[in-house]
Design a protein around this motif. Structure first.
Motif, PDB file in Angstrom:
ATOM      1  N   ARG A  94      39.068  12.611  33.130  1.00  0.00           N
ATOM      2  CA  ARG A  94      38.847  13.307  34.387  1.00  0.00           C
ATOM      3  C   ARG A  94      39.672  12.695  35.524  1.00  0.00           C
ATOM      4  N   HIS A  95      39.916  13.526  36.533  1.00  0.00           N
ATOM      5  CA  HIS A  95      40.562  13.028  37.749  1.00  0.00           C
ATOM      6  C   HIS A  95      39.668  11.966  38.400  1.00  0.00           C
ATOM      7  N   PRO A  96      40.232  10.834  38.819  1.00  0.00           N
ATOM      8  CA  PRO A  96      39.453   9.873  39.618  1.00  0.00           C
ATOM      9  C   PRO A  96      39.401  10.343  41.073  1.00  0.00           C
ATOM     10  N   LEU A 126      35.042   3.882  47.043  1.00  0.00           N
ATOM     11  CA  LEU A 126      35.224   2.883  45.986  1.00  0.00           C
ATOM     12  C   LEU A 126      33.904   2.601  45.278  1.00  0.00           C
ATOM     13  N   ALA A 127      32.811   2.596  46.031  1.00  0.00           N
ATOM     14  CA  ALA A 127      31.486   2.407  45.426  1.00  0.00           C
ATOM     15  C   ALA A 127      31.131   3.589  44.540  1.00  0.00           C
ATOM     16  N   ASN A 128      31.492   4.808  44.943  1.00  0.00           N
ATOM     17  CA  ASN A 128      31.279   5.982  44.090  1.00  0.00           C
ATOM     18  C   ASN A 128      32.004   5.817  42.761  1.00  0.00           C
ATOM     19  N   PHE A 129      33.215   5.277  42.807  1.00  0.00           N
ATOM     20  CA  PHE A 129      33.991   5.064  41.580  1.00  0.00           C
ATOM     21  C   PHE A 129      33.299   4.030  40.691  1.00  0.00           C
ATOM     22  N   ILE A 130      32.863   2.927  41.275  1.00  0.00           N
ATOM     23  CA  ILE A 130      32.175   1.891  40.505  1.00  0.00           C
ATOM     24  C   ILE A 130      30.901   2.448  39.876  1.00  0.00           C
ATOM     25  N   ASN A 131      30.193   3.305  40.609  1.00  0.00           N
ATOM     26  CA  ASN A 131      28.951   3.897  40.106  1.00  0.00           C
ATOM     27  C   ASN A 131      29.185   4.988  39.074  1.00  0.00           C
ATOM     28  N   SER A 132      30.462   5.345  38.853  1.00  0.00           N
ATOM     29  CA  SER A 132      30.796   6.438  37.929  1.00  0.00           C
ATOM     30  C   SER A 132      30.084   7.715  38.327  1.00  0.00           C
ATOM     31  N   GLU A 133      30.263   8.101  39.611  1.00  0.00           N
ATOM     32  CA  GLU A 133      29.641   9.306  40.139  1.00  0.00           C
ATOM     33  C   GLU A 133      30.662  10.082  40.962  1.00  0.00           C
ATOM     34  N   LEU A 134      30.404  11.356  41.150  1.00  0.00           N
ATOM     35  CA  LEU A 134      31.299  12.223  41.924  1.00  0.00           C
ATOM     36  C   LEU A 134      32.710  12.235  41.341  1.00  0.00           C
ATOM     37  N   TRP A 135      32.788  12.206  40.014  1.00  0.00           N
ATOM     38  CA  TRP A 135      34.086  12.192  39.365  1.00  0.00           C
ATOM     39  C   TRP A 135      34.733  13.572  39.408  1.00  0.00           C
ATOM     40  N   GLY A 136      36.003  13.613  38.968  1.00  0.00           N
ATOM     41  CA  GLY A 136      36.792  14.827  39.079  1.00  0.00           C
ATOM     42  C   GLY A 136      36.693  15.737  37.878  1.00  0.00           C
ATOM     43  N   ARG A 137      37.496  16.782  37.907  1.00  0.00           N
ATOM     44  CA  ARG A 137      37.515  17.774  36.840  1.00  0.00           C
ATOM     45  C   ARG A 137      38.343  17.250  35.657  1.00  0.00           C
ATOM     46  N   PRO A 138      38.114  17.792  34.470  1.00  0.00           N
ATOM     47  CA  PRO A 138      38.907  17.381  33.298  1.00  0.00           C
ATOM     48  C   PRO A 138      40.401  17.605  33.540  1.00  0.00           C
ATOM     49  N   THR A 139      41.210  16.684  33.042  1.00  0.00           N
ATOM     50  CA  THR A 139      42.646  16.751  33.269  1.00  0.00           C
ATOM     51  C   THR A 139      43.391  15.984  32.186  1.00  0.00           C
ATOM     52  N   ASP A 140      44.711  16.192  32.127  1.00  0.00           N
ATOM     53  CA  ASP A 140      45.544  15.429  31.200  1.00  0.00           C
ATOM     54  C   ASP A 140      46.563  14.568  31.942  1.00  0.00           C
ATOM     55  N   MET A 158      41.568  21.661  24.156  1.00  0.00           N
ATOM     56  CA  MET A 158      42.336  21.644  25.397  1.00  0.00           C
ATOM     57  C   MET A 158      43.405  20.560  25.329  1.00  0.00           C
ATOM     58  N   ASP A 159      44.403  20.701  26.249  1.00  0.00           N
ATOM     59  CA  ASP A 159      45.521  19.775  26.200  1.00  0.00           C
ATOM     60  C   ASP A 159      45.102  18.327  26.431  1.00  0.00           C
ATOM     61  N   TYR A 160      44.081  18.128  27.318  1.00  0.00           N
ATOM     62  CA  TYR A 160      43.734  16.742  27.629  1.00  0.00           C
ATOM     63  C   TYR A 160      43.132  16.020  26.428  1.00  0.00           C
ATOM     64  N   LEU A 161      42.651  16.771  25.427  1.00  0.00           N
ATOM     65  CA  LEU A 161      42.124  16.141  24.221  1.00  0.00           C
ATOM     66  C   LEU A 161      43.235  15.662  23.301  1.00  0.00           C
ATOM     67  N   LEU A 162      44.440  16.134  23.550  1.00  0.00           N
ATOM     68  CA  LEU A 162      45.567  15.751  22.708  1.00  0.00           C
ATOM     69  C   LEU A 162      46.320  14.551  23.248  1.00  0.00           C
ATOM     70  N   THR A 163      45.902  14.001  24.391  1.00  0.00           N
ATOM     71  CA  THR A 163      46.629  12.895  25.000  1.00  0.00           C
ATOM     72  C   THR A 163      45.727  11.695  25.271  1.00  0.00           C
TER      73      THR A 163
END
Length: 286
Positions: free
Chosen positions: A184-186, A155-169, A1-6
């Motif tokens: 992934r999208h933050p 912000l706590a979800n982000f720190i916990n590395s949870e509820l992250w987004g879909r793969p993206t470039d 996929m494209d996101y693997l190239l960047t």
């Protein structure tokens, strides 16, 4: 996929320990601190609103600061109990059936905003009736401060590395420690910005410049509709829960489905606010 190239476009995930301090079996986590900070700062801002008589329909706040202080415990119970029960019922019912006691494991994470919303709404109605406070007024007051808690929670979800987004470039993508090798999208930060900062500013302007607290239900409706619209939008970038996935068409998620009734209810509350009188729970105009 494209996101693997960047790979150079990927931002390094900040190394923030979800546990702030550990004292034996007791751990203080960012997730728990976010709830405490949101409740305390929300309570402080709500007191300022109640103390400003010019904001209210009759030129006098329909509740006292003591009422607001007493409601703090009710709000905390509604948020935590409703959020946890909502998560179990909406997102993880199979695990609950296998281990019913897991519903009490709040420290492991797993809280639903939609459940917390219902729990807090029930607490508002019961408390307002017990103190003869107009229900719509208390709903408006709480709605004005909830975006503060949402900001800290996301912000706590982000720190916990949870509820992250879909793969993206996109160049602001992150490789989350728990999200596999794909950038992934933050989506937690998207929600913090929309549900927290933007929604708080919109409501603040409506209160202090639009004087919308004088129209009972308008601020509550603005919050409910604004949250629902923000959540539906961000769901297009957020990875659905693995054990639920997409409900239909490869795009419809549980978060969208639960937000649609909120959107309708919020728009209705805003549309009918102009003709709504401030009536106490005893039935007499306040």
């Amino acid at each position: 996929m494209d996101y693997l190239l960047t790979p150079l476009a990927v931002l390094p995930f900040p190394t923030i320990d979800p546990v702030i301090v550990q004292l034996g079996p007791i751990a203080v986590r960012w997730y728990g601190l976010a709830y405490v900070a949101g409740i305390i700062l929300g309570w402080f801002y709500a007191r300022r609103l109640v103390a400003n008589d010019r904001l209210w329909p009759t030129g006098r706040a329909p509740m006292t600061l003591t009422d607001l202080d007493d409601f703090l415990l009710w709000a905390a119970v509604g948020i935590v109990a409703g959020g946890r029960i909502g998560y179990v019922l909406f997102y993880d019912f199979a695990s609950f059936l296998a281990n019913p006691l897991s519903i009490f494991a709040v420290w492991t994470g797993g809280m639903s905003f939609h459940g917390g919303f219902l729990g807090t709404t029930i607490a508002i109605i019961l408390f307002a009736r017990s103190r003869q406070i107009p229900v719509w007024t208390l709903l408006d007051t709480v709605a004005a401060v909830v975006p503060i808690g949402l900001l800290f929670g996301r912000l706590a979800n982000f720190i916990n590395s949870e509820l992250w987004g879909r793969p993206t470039d996109v160049p602001w993508a992150f490789v989350f420690p728990t999200g596999g090798p794909e950038p992934r999208h933050p989506s937690q930060l998207y929600e913090a910005a929309l549900e927290g900062i933007v929604l708080f500013l919109v409501i603040w302007l409506l209160i202090h410049f639009g004087r919308k607290l004088k129209q009972p239900g308008f601020i509550a409706g603005t919050f409910v509709a604004g949250y629902a619209a923000s959540r539906i939008f961000v769901e297009f970038f957020r990875e659905p829960d693995a054990h639920i996935g997409y409900l239909s068409g490869g795009w419809l998620t549980m978060g969208m489905l639960l937000s649609l009734p909120m959107l309708a209810a919020g728009l209705w509350a805003m549309a009918t606010a102009g003709g709504r009188k401030v009536v106490s729970t005893s039935g007499s105009p306040s």
